[in-house]
Design a protein around this motif. Structure first.
Motif, mmCIF file in Angstrom:
data_model
loop_
_atom_site.group_PDB
_atom_site.id
_atom_site.type_symbol
_atom_site.label_atom_id
_atom_site.label_comp_id
_atom_site.label_asym_id
_atom_site.label_seq_id
_atom_site.Cartn_x
_atom_site.Cartn_y
_atom_site.Cartn_z
ATOM 1 N N ARG A 41 2.608 3.517 5.948
ATOM 2 C CA ARG A 41 3.818 4.028 6.595
ATOM 3 C C ARG A 41 5.040 3.180 6.260
ATOM 4 N NH1 ARG A 41 6.746 2.493 10.913
ATOM 5 N NH2 ARG A 41 5.220 0.925 11.622
ATOM 6 N N VAL A 42 4.903 1.858 6.276
ATOM 7 C CA VAL A 42 6.081 0.993 6.164
ATOM 8 C C VAL A 42 6.522 0.787 4.717
ATOM 9 C CG1 VAL A 42 5.424 -0.169 8.295
ATOM 10 C CG2 VAL A 42 4.805 -1.207 6.099
ATOM 11 N N LEU A 43 5.672 1.144 3.755
ATOM 12 C CA LEU A 43 6.049 1.008 2.345
ATOM 13 C C LEU A 43 7.011 2.105 1.920
ATOM 14 C CD1 LEU A 43 2.687 0.107 0.573
ATOM 15 C CD2 LEU A 43 4.805 -1.236 0.468
ATOM 16 N N LYS A 44 7.935 1.721 1.053
ATOM 17 C CA LYS A 44 8.772 2.722 0.399
ATOM 18 C C LYS A 44 7.908 3.568 -0.543
ATOM 19 C CE LYS A 44 12.806 -0.366 0.207
ATOM 20 N NZ LYS A 44 13.725 -1.106 -0.717
ATOM 21 N N PRO A 45 8.295 4.807 -0.832
ATOM 22 C CA PRO A 45 7.582 5.574 -1.856
ATOM 23 C C PRO A 45 7.524 4.790 -3.168
ATOM 24 C CG PRO A 45 9.082 6.989 -0.647
ATOM 25 C CD PRO A 45 9.382 5.596 -0.182
ATOM 26 N N GLY A 46 6.341 4.682 -3.735
ATOM 27 C CA GLY A 46 6.158 3.892 -4.943
ATOM 28 C C GLY A 46 5.898 2.425 -4.682
ATOM 29 N N ILE A 61 9.496 -7.897 1.356
ATOM 30 C CA ILE A 61 8.053 -8.033 1.521
ATOM 31 C C ILE A 61 7.679 -8.093 2.998
ATOM 32 C CG2 ILE A 61 6.018 -9.410 0.906
ATOM 33 C CD1 ILE A 61 7.696 -8.271 -1.468
ATOM 34 N N LEU A 62 6.602 -7.396 3.337
ATOM 35 C CA LEU A 62 5.968 -7.532 4.647
ATOM 36 C C LEU A 62 4.581 -8.121 4.422
ATOM 37 C CD1 LEU A 62 5.896 -6.956 7.746
ATOM 38 C CD2 LEU A 62 4.720 -4.823 7.170
ATOM 39 N N GLU A 63 4.320 -9.271 5.035
ATOM 40 C CA GLU A 63 2.973 -9.822 4.988
ATOM 41 C C GLU A 63 2.297 -9.565 6.333
ATOM 42 O OE1 GLU A 63 0.317 -13.854 4.348
ATOM 43 O OE2 GLU A 63 2.389 -13.856 3.635
ATOM 44 N N GLU A 98 10.189 -0.726 10.575
ATOM 45 C CA GLU A 98 10.537 0.662 10.293
ATOM 46 C C GLU A 98 9.707 1.237 9.149
ATOM 47 O OE1 GLU A 98 14.684 0.769 9.494
ATOM 48 O OE2 GLU A 98 15.269 0.270 11.555
ATOM 49 N N SER A 99 9.581 2.539 9.133
ATOM 50 C CA SER A 99 8.872 3.242 8.068
ATOM 51 C C SER A 99 9.675 3.192 6.757
ATOM 52 C CB SER A 99 8.654 4.704 8.461
ATOM 53 O OG SER A 99 7.891 4.810 9.636
ATOM 54 N N ASP A 100 8.968 3.253 5.634
ATOM 55 C CA ASP A 100 9.574 3.357 4.298
ATOM 56 C C ASP A 100 10.616 2.268 4.043
ATOM 57 O OD1 ASP A 100 8.104 5.778 3.913
ATOM 58 O OD2 ASP A 100 9.672 6.879 4.971
ATOM 59 N N SER A 101 10.323 1.037 4.476
ATOM 60 C CA SER A 101 11.356 0.000 4.429
ATOM 61 C C SER A 101 10.990 -1.236 3.609
ATOM 62 C CB SER A 101 11.712 -0.431 5.859
ATOM 63 O OG SER A 101 10.566 -0.897 6.549
ATOM 64 N N ALA A 124 -4.859 0.338 10.624
ATOM 65 C CA ALA A 124 -4.051 -0.720 10.011
ATOM 66 C C ALA A 124 -3.542 -0.294 8.635
ATOM 67 C CB ALA A 124 -4.871 -2.000 9.905
ATOM 68 N N LEU A 125 -4.408 0.322 7.849
ATOM 69 C CA LEU A 125 -3.998 0.768 6.519
ATOM 70 C C LEU A 125 -3.002 1.920 6.593
ATOM 71 C CD1 LEU A 125 -7.413 0.381 4.742
ATOM 72 C CD2 LEU A 125 -5.264 -0.644 3.964
ATOM 73 N N ALA A 126 -3.150 2.778 7.584
ATOM 74 C CA ALA A 126 -2.165 3.847 7.774
ATOM 75 C C ALA A 126 -0.792 3.255 8.078
ATOM 76 C CB ALA A 126 -2.612 4.777 8.900
ATOM 77 N N GLU A 127 -0.763 2.175 8.857
ATOM 78 C CA GLU A 127 0.498 1.505 9.162
ATOM 79 C C GLU A 127 1.091 0.850 7.910
ATOM 80 O OE1 GLU A 127 2.402 0.601 12.576
ATOM 81 O OE2 GLU A 127 1.964 2.630 11.908
ATOM 82 N N MET A 128 0.256 0.220 7.098
ATOM 83 C CA MET A 128 0.750 -0.386 5.861
ATOM 84 C C MET A 128 1.337 0.684 4.937
ATOM 85 S SD MET A 128 -2.258 -3.170 5.098
ATOM 86 C CE MET A 128 -2.787 -4.333 6.373
#
Length: 220
Positions: free
Chosen positions: A134-139, A48-50, A106-109, A128-132
């Motif tokens: 970016r860092v999420l894994k697909p799905g 989790i990233l908060e 990191e991206s997709d992490s 900010a939302l583009a960054e959120m």
């Protein structure tokens, strides 16, 4: 006033806000905000990233299914309080210095990104939302609880005037009139899991502002 002067004034206001906000926020938690956080986070799991963790108000509500917690907070005083809360709860959490618009990860992490009462106050919501995203894994999913603009045109105009004249200057850059749901969609999220709610037990203006609560998914 120059852009540099405005930026310095904004940083000064946010530092002052960080000093008094935790004590004021405690009453909001008792008036129902804590229970809304608990319901939102009950099913979050994985890494989790908060974003904008503040003093760690969400930390007590993370379930055992969370395998790692990384939190980002730009205000040093709030980071210290978040670390103290994590230690008191016996949590292993990393609290990093950083801005929502440039997340130091990191991206997709991450399996999930958590944002509660944060997107109202970031300087550049789309970035900010583009960054959120970016860092999420697909799905992966963005879990959020955010107060947003009214759908009533006249009330929305009043919110924007209220923000410009008073609210944003006193409350750390918070805006009551942001159309956050549309911004989440523009960032590439599926917003079907977000639902509008009203929380009349919270203090003004949170009692008046509609909220978005739930999850938005990043495409596979």
């Amino acid at each position: 006033m120059t852009t540099l002067q405005e930026a310095r004034m904004t940083r000064r206001r946010r530092r002052l806000f960080a000093r008094w906000w935790p004590r004021a926020a405690a009453s909001m938690e008792d008036r129902g905000l804590g229970s809304h956080r608990a319901r939102l986070l009950a099913d979050v799991e994985g890494r989790i990233l908060e974003v904008g963790c503040g003093d760690g108000a969400n930390f007590p509500y993370y379930p055992n299914a969370v395998t790692a917690l990384i939190a980002v907070e730009p205000e040093a005083q709030l980071r210290d309080l978040a670390l103290e809360r994590a230690e008191a709860l016996g949590m292993q959490a990393a609290v990093l210095d950083g801005q929502a618009e440039q997340l130091p990860v990191e991206s997709d992490s991450f399996d999930a990104v958590v944002s509660t009462l944060v997107l109202c106050s970031v300087e550049d919501q789309d970035r900010a939302l583009a960054e959120m995203h970016r860092v999420l894994k697909p799905g992966g999913r963005l879990w959020c609880l955010e107060h947003v603009a009214s759908g009533n045109r006249l009330i929305h105009l009043g919110e924007r005037a209220f923000d410009a004249v008073f609210w944003s200057h006193v409350f750390g850059g918070c805006h009551t009139g942001r159309e956050t749901g549309a911004a989440i969609g523009r960032a590439g999220f599926d917003t079907e899991g977000l639902a509008p709610r009203r929380f009349p037990d919270l203090p003004f203006p949170l009692s008046v502002s509609p909220h978005l609560i739930g999850t938005a998914r990043k495409a596979l």
